[in-house]
Design an enzyme around this catalytic site. Structure first.
Site, PDB file in Angstrom:
ATOM      1  N   HIS A  12       0.820  -1.225   0.000  1.00 37.69           N
ATOM      2  CA  HIS A  12       0.000   0.000   0.000  1.00 37.69           C
ATOM      3  C   HIS A  12       0.851   1.272   0.000  1.00 37.69           C
ATOM      4  CE1 HIS A  12       0.035  -0.572   4.647  1.00 37.69           C
ATOM      5  NE2 HIS A  12       1.018   0.209   4.287  1.00 37.69           N
ATOM      6  N   HIS A  59      -1.547   4.563   9.864  1.00 37.66           N
ATOM      7  CA  HIS A  59      -0.167   5.002  10.067  1.00 37.66           C
ATOM      8  C   HIS A  59      -0.152   6.274  10.916  1.00 37.66           C
ATOM      9  CE1 HIS A  59      -0.142   2.516   6.429  1.00 37.66           C
ATOM     10  NE2 HIS A  59       1.122   2.293   6.631  1.00 37.66           N
ATOM     11  N   HIS A 193      10.688  -3.880   3.495  1.00 33.81           N
ATOM     12  CA  HIS A 193      10.178  -2.589   3.927  1.00 33.81           C
ATOM     13  C   HIS A 193      10.982  -2.093   5.113  1.00 33.81           C
ATOM     14  CE1 HIS A 193       5.990  -1.044   3.116  1.00 33.81           C
ATOM     15  NE2 HIS A 193       6.278  -0.248   4.088  1.00 33.81           N
TER      16      HIS A 193
HETATM   17  C1  DHB Z   1       6.187   3.607   2.370  1.00 33.52           C
HETATM   18  C2  DHB Z   1       5.504   2.396   2.426  1.00 33.52           C
HETATM   19  C3  DHB Z   1       4.465   2.209   3.342  1.00 33.52           C
HETATM   20  O1  DHB Z   1       3.778   1.068   3.477  1.00 33.52           O
HETATM   21  C4  DHB Z   1       4.131   3.227   4.179  1.00 33.52           C
HETATM   22  O2  DHB Z   1       3.101   3.010   5.006  1.00 33.52           O
HETATM   23  C5  DHB Z   1       4.794   4.431   4.134  1.00 33.52           C
HETATM   24  C6  DHB Z   1       5.832   4.613   3.228  1.00 33.52           C
HETATM   25  C7  DHB Z   1       7.267   3.816   1.387  1.00 33.52           C
HETATM   26  O3  DHB Z   1       7.762   2.856   0.808  1.00 33.52           O
HETATM   27  O4  DHB Z   1       7.616   4.961   1.145  1.00 33.52           O
HETATM   28 FE    FE Z   2       2.495   1.068   5.454  1.00 35.74          FE
END
Ligand code: DHB
Ligand code: FE
Length: 286
Positions: A12, A59, A193
């Site tokens: 996402h 978030h 991630h």
């Molecule tokens: C990014 C990815 C995420 O899932 C998120 O919540 C915030 C940032 C990213 O890759 O920039």
């Molecule tokens: Fe995220």
């Protein structure tokens, strides 16, 4: 009786939403990523559900350090896209399903999962980016959505095993709802991630591939992976992947039925700092 007919899994990454909103999907950087979702969009137009239970993480948008629900089901009639600092995304409001949401809350809480119930919430990229990836830019979303938030942002986070068991409880809840609804469950977030610190940008393609292999064929085994393995191998925010186990736990084979069909599988690096993973599993006899 309502039935779960398919599960969808997708990253996402917020930059994906920005690329869509700014009309940049055909730029060289983004084209291969969006190409990987074309089949998914076609599949979804042919298999449009009535309701999607969308498992995502907030978030620090609707929740904050003031209040950290481990699991929260949202039962409102409508949700607005949240302002995450650049104004709300220009996407339609999200229609909820208060009756099914309230029924799932009742059933799952009585199955000993202590959910928070949210009656008012703006939804952030964790929810709207998967909708945009799967549906494009419609004037209104083609199904209702029950937002289901999992805390993977602030420790302690729930284990993969707990998330997998929660999915099983959600399946029982859906199947005891007395209306013939076609329901999908989506798990979002991940894959590799790591957004900050010296390891920022860490990508572990082999680990991600194995995660998807096991999600398909050995979800119970995968659910026993301790959270520290996600963090060590695929980065601190790879822990978002426990949300995929909620969706996987809701499929029929986990309850003794037939294994699902793999409709589509896709993986792409990079999108922003992360790896994008995507999978669609459909029940064999939907
Ligand atoms: C990014 C990815 C995420 O899932 C998120 O919540 C915030 C940032 C990213 O890759 O920039
Ligand atoms: Fe995220």
């Amino acid at each position: 009786m309502a039935r779960i007919t398919a599960s969808v899994y997708t990253s996402h990454v917020p930059a994906i939403g920005a690329a869509i909103d700014q009309g940049r999907t055909q730029e060289e950087y983004w084209r291969p990523l969006f190409a990987g979702y074309q089949r998914s969009r076609r599949w979804l137009t042919e298999h449009t559900p009535d309701v999607v239970i969308l498992v995502f993480n907030d978030h620090a948008t609707a929740f904050s350090l003031d209040l950290i629900p481990t699991f929260a089901i949202a039962t409102a009639a409508e949700f607005q896209p949240a302002d995450e600092g650049w104004g709300p995304r220009p996407v339609p409001p999200i229609a909820g399903h208060p009756e099914l949401g309230a029924h799932i809350a009742q059933s799952v809480i009585q199955s000993d999962f202590d959910l928070a119930v949210v009656n008012k919430m703006d939804v952030d990229h964790g929810l709207t980016v998967p909708l945009s990836l799967m549906c494009g830019q419609p004037a209104r979303w083609p199904f209702r959505v029950i937002p289901f938030a999992v805390n993977v942002v602030h420790y302690p986070v729930p284990s993969g095993r707990r998330c997998f068991e929660l999915g099983q409880a959600i399946r029982r809840a859906v199947e005891s709802f007395d209306e013939p609804l076609n329901v999908q469950i989506w798990g979002t977030g991940g894959m590799s991630h790591q957004l900050q610190g010296p390891r920022a940008g860490l990508i572990n393609k082999e680990w991600d591939a194995r995660f998807i292999d096991r999600l398909i064929a050995d979800p119970a085994g995968l659910s026993r992976l301790p959270h520290i393995d996600y963090v060590r191998e695929a980065g601190s925010e790879a822990i978002e992947l426990v949300m995929w186990l909620v969706a996987r736990g809701a499929m029929a084979d986990v309850a003794g039925g037939s294994p699902p069909t793999v409709v589509h599988r896709f993986y792409h690096v990079p999108a922003s700092n992360t790896a994008v993973g995507h999978l669609i599993l459909q029940e064999s006899s939907p």
